[in-house]
Design a protein around this motif. Structure first.
Motif, PDB file in Angstrom:
ATOM      1  N   GLU A 314       0.835  -1.203   0.000  1.00 17.36           N
ATOM      2  CA  GLU A 314       0.000   0.000   0.000  1.00 17.36           C
ATOM      3  C   GLU A 314       0.872   1.256   0.000  1.00 17.36           C
ATOM      4  N   LYS A 315       1.963   1.189   0.746  1.00 18.52           N
ATOM      5  CA  LYS A 315       2.874   2.324   0.798  1.00 18.52           C
ATOM      6  C   LYS A 315       3.493   2.565  -0.588  1.00 18.52           C
ATOM      7  N   GLN A 316       3.888   1.450  -1.265  1.00 17.93           N
ATOM      8  CA  GLN A 316       4.450   1.581  -2.613  1.00 17.93           C
ATOM      9  C   GLN A 316       3.420   2.156  -3.583  1.00 17.93           C
ATOM     10  N   SER A 317       2.171   1.647  -3.486  1.00 15.41           N
ATOM     11  CA  SER A 317       1.106   2.147  -4.369  1.00 15.41           C
ATOM     12  C   SER A 317       0.845   3.623  -4.123  1.00 15.41           C
ATOM     13  N   THR A 318       0.850   3.998  -2.835  1.00 21.73           N
ATOM     14  CA  THR A 318       0.629   5.414  -2.507  1.00 21.73           C
ATOM     15  C   THR A 318       1.752   6.281  -3.082  1.00 21.73           C
ATOM     16  N   GLU A 319       2.977   5.767  -2.992  1.00 19.38           N
ATOM     17  CA  GLU A 319       4.113   6.514  -3.535  1.00 19.38           C
ATOM     18  C   GLU A 319       4.007   6.653  -5.051  1.00 19.38           C
ATOM     19  N   LEU A 321       1.200   6.546  -6.779  1.00 14.66           N
ATOM     20  CA  LEU A 321       0.084   7.447  -7.064  1.00 14.66           C
ATOM     21  C   LEU A 321       0.505   8.896  -6.876  1.00 14.66           C
ATOM     22  N   ARG A 322       1.306   9.139  -5.831  1.00 20.00           N
ATOM     23  CA  ARG A 322       1.789  10.502  -5.598  1.00 20.00           C
ATOM     24  C   ARG A 322       2.685  10.948  -6.762  1.00 20.00           C
ATOM     25  N   GLU A 325       0.474  11.731  -9.680  1.00 16.76           N
ATOM     26  CA  GLU A 325      -0.199  13.017  -9.491  1.00 16.76           C
ATOM     27  C   GLU A 325       0.765  14.162  -9.779  1.00 16.76           C
TER      28      GLU A 325
END
Length: 379
Positions: A314-319, A321-322, A325
């Protein structure tokens, strides 16, 4: 107590001599005789010496150095003694003063004695110590263990030194003296069986003034007094017979109490077996619960690892996605900038086109024909 009924039993003689059991209870009659015989087999000096030796080895303070059963019945000092002589022999013993746990401690001690090499003939059963059934057996066992302790390399002392010959000599002296006392009590008992002492006293206390004066009495008066004495004798005999019946009833009551005691002992034995069974079941259930907890712990750890992996993903996916963006924001700003530039170019072209149109219109007007009719030529 027996004087009320005129019983010249050994109980009265024993009470005068002060026959007491080890726990301080005064004994009478046959119980007193049996206690005297039991005490004859004991060597109180050796018992005291053994208690002092155990106290010196373990560091425990004995409750009563003159009573080996009272001092050792909990089994705690015995278990400590074994572990000091041979460390680790008894893994764990009970420290609470509960009868069942105290008897269990004595069992631990006896099992340790057997493992260490004390002869089977020198072992005793738990009741010999806890219920005082055979104190000499207990003394013989401790003496044998003390002798064995001196040959164990892990034990550094203090050692107990005693000779079995002196023990036997002392015991034989006690036996002879106590047997003489028992024989003397039996002789007194036989002498008093002729008539109950209370009734003898009542007859002896009859004054001579109350007795018939046979020198002045007629034959009829003498006969009346004789019949009166016969009636009194018959009355005494009847009371004596009634007393014998009462004693028989007491004996029957004692027998019934003995049976009840045997039943209680059997019940205690069954309860002990039930407790042991429940204890085993508890240990088994405890082991099962521990295994289940270990399994649940493994499942929990696996889930925790999966959650940690999911959190990392999840942390990798969030990174990512950031980052996307950020890229989209950069692309958007670039597109807006290019759009603004295109609009400015379009505006500039529009202005140039308008200016071009205006210039063209001016040129067209300048090309229109000029009217000369109103002009005056110079002369």
């Amino acid at each position: 107590i027996n004087a009320e009924y005129g019983i010249p039993a050994m109980a009265e003689v024993s009470a005068l001599q002060g026959v007491f059991r080890g726990d301080g209870i005064q004994l009478f009659g046959l119980d007193a005789e049996l206690e005297l015989k039991a005490q004859a087999k004991r060597n109180l000096v050796l018992e005291k010496d053994l208690l002092l030796w155990i106290s010196a080895v373990t560091g425990d303070t004995m409750e009563n150095v003159n009573d080996i059963a009272e001092s050792l019945k909990s089994g705690i000092s015995l278990c400590k003694l074994v572990n000091i002589v041979k460390p680790g022999t008894i893994k764990k013993h009970n420290t609470r003063r509960i009868p069942l746990l105290e008897m269990e401690n004595i069992g631990f001690y006896l099992k340790a004695c057997w493992h260490l090499g004390v002869p089977s003939s020198d072992l005793f059963v738990t009741s010999d110590l806890y219920l005082r059934k055979s104190i000499p057996s207990v003394v013989q066992n401790i003496w044998s263990f003390a002798k064995l302790a001196s040959s164990i390399s892990s034990f550094a002392g203090p050692y107990f030194e005693a000779s079995k010959a002196s023990l036997e000599a002392s015991s034989s002296t006690n036996i002879s003296s106590v047997n003489e006392e028992i024989e003397r009590q039996k002789q007194i008992d036989e002498q008093n069986k002729v008539m109950p002492p209370a009734k003898q006293t009542s007859i002896a206390n009859t004054s001579s003034s109350n007795l018939p004066n046979y020198a002045f009495d007629t034959k009829g008066q003498f006969q009346q007094e004789k019949e009166k004495m016969d009636q009194e004798r018959a009355k005494l005999q009847a009371e004596f017979d009634e007393l014998k019946k009462s004693l028989s009833a007491k004996d029957q009551e004692v027998e019934n109490l003995s049976q009840k005691l045997a039943e209680i002992k059997q019940k205690i034995k069954w309860e002990q077996e039930e407790i042991e069974k429940q204890k085993k079941d508890f240990e088994k259930m405890k082991q099962q619960k521990l295994e289940e907890m270990e399994q649940e712990k493994g499942v929990f750890l696996k889930k925790q690892q999966n959650l940690e992996k999911d959190a990392a993903l999840e942390k990798q996916s969030t990174e990512k996605l950031r980052n996307h963006e950020t890229e989209l924001s950069f692309i958007k700003s670039s597109f807006e900038k290019k759009l603004q530039e295109q609009e400015e170019k379009l505006k500039k072209l529009t202005q140039e086109q308008e200016l071009s149109q205006q210039t063209s219109s001016t040129k067209i007007k300048s090309l229109e024909p000029v009217s000369y009719t109103h002009l005056t030529l110079p002369t």
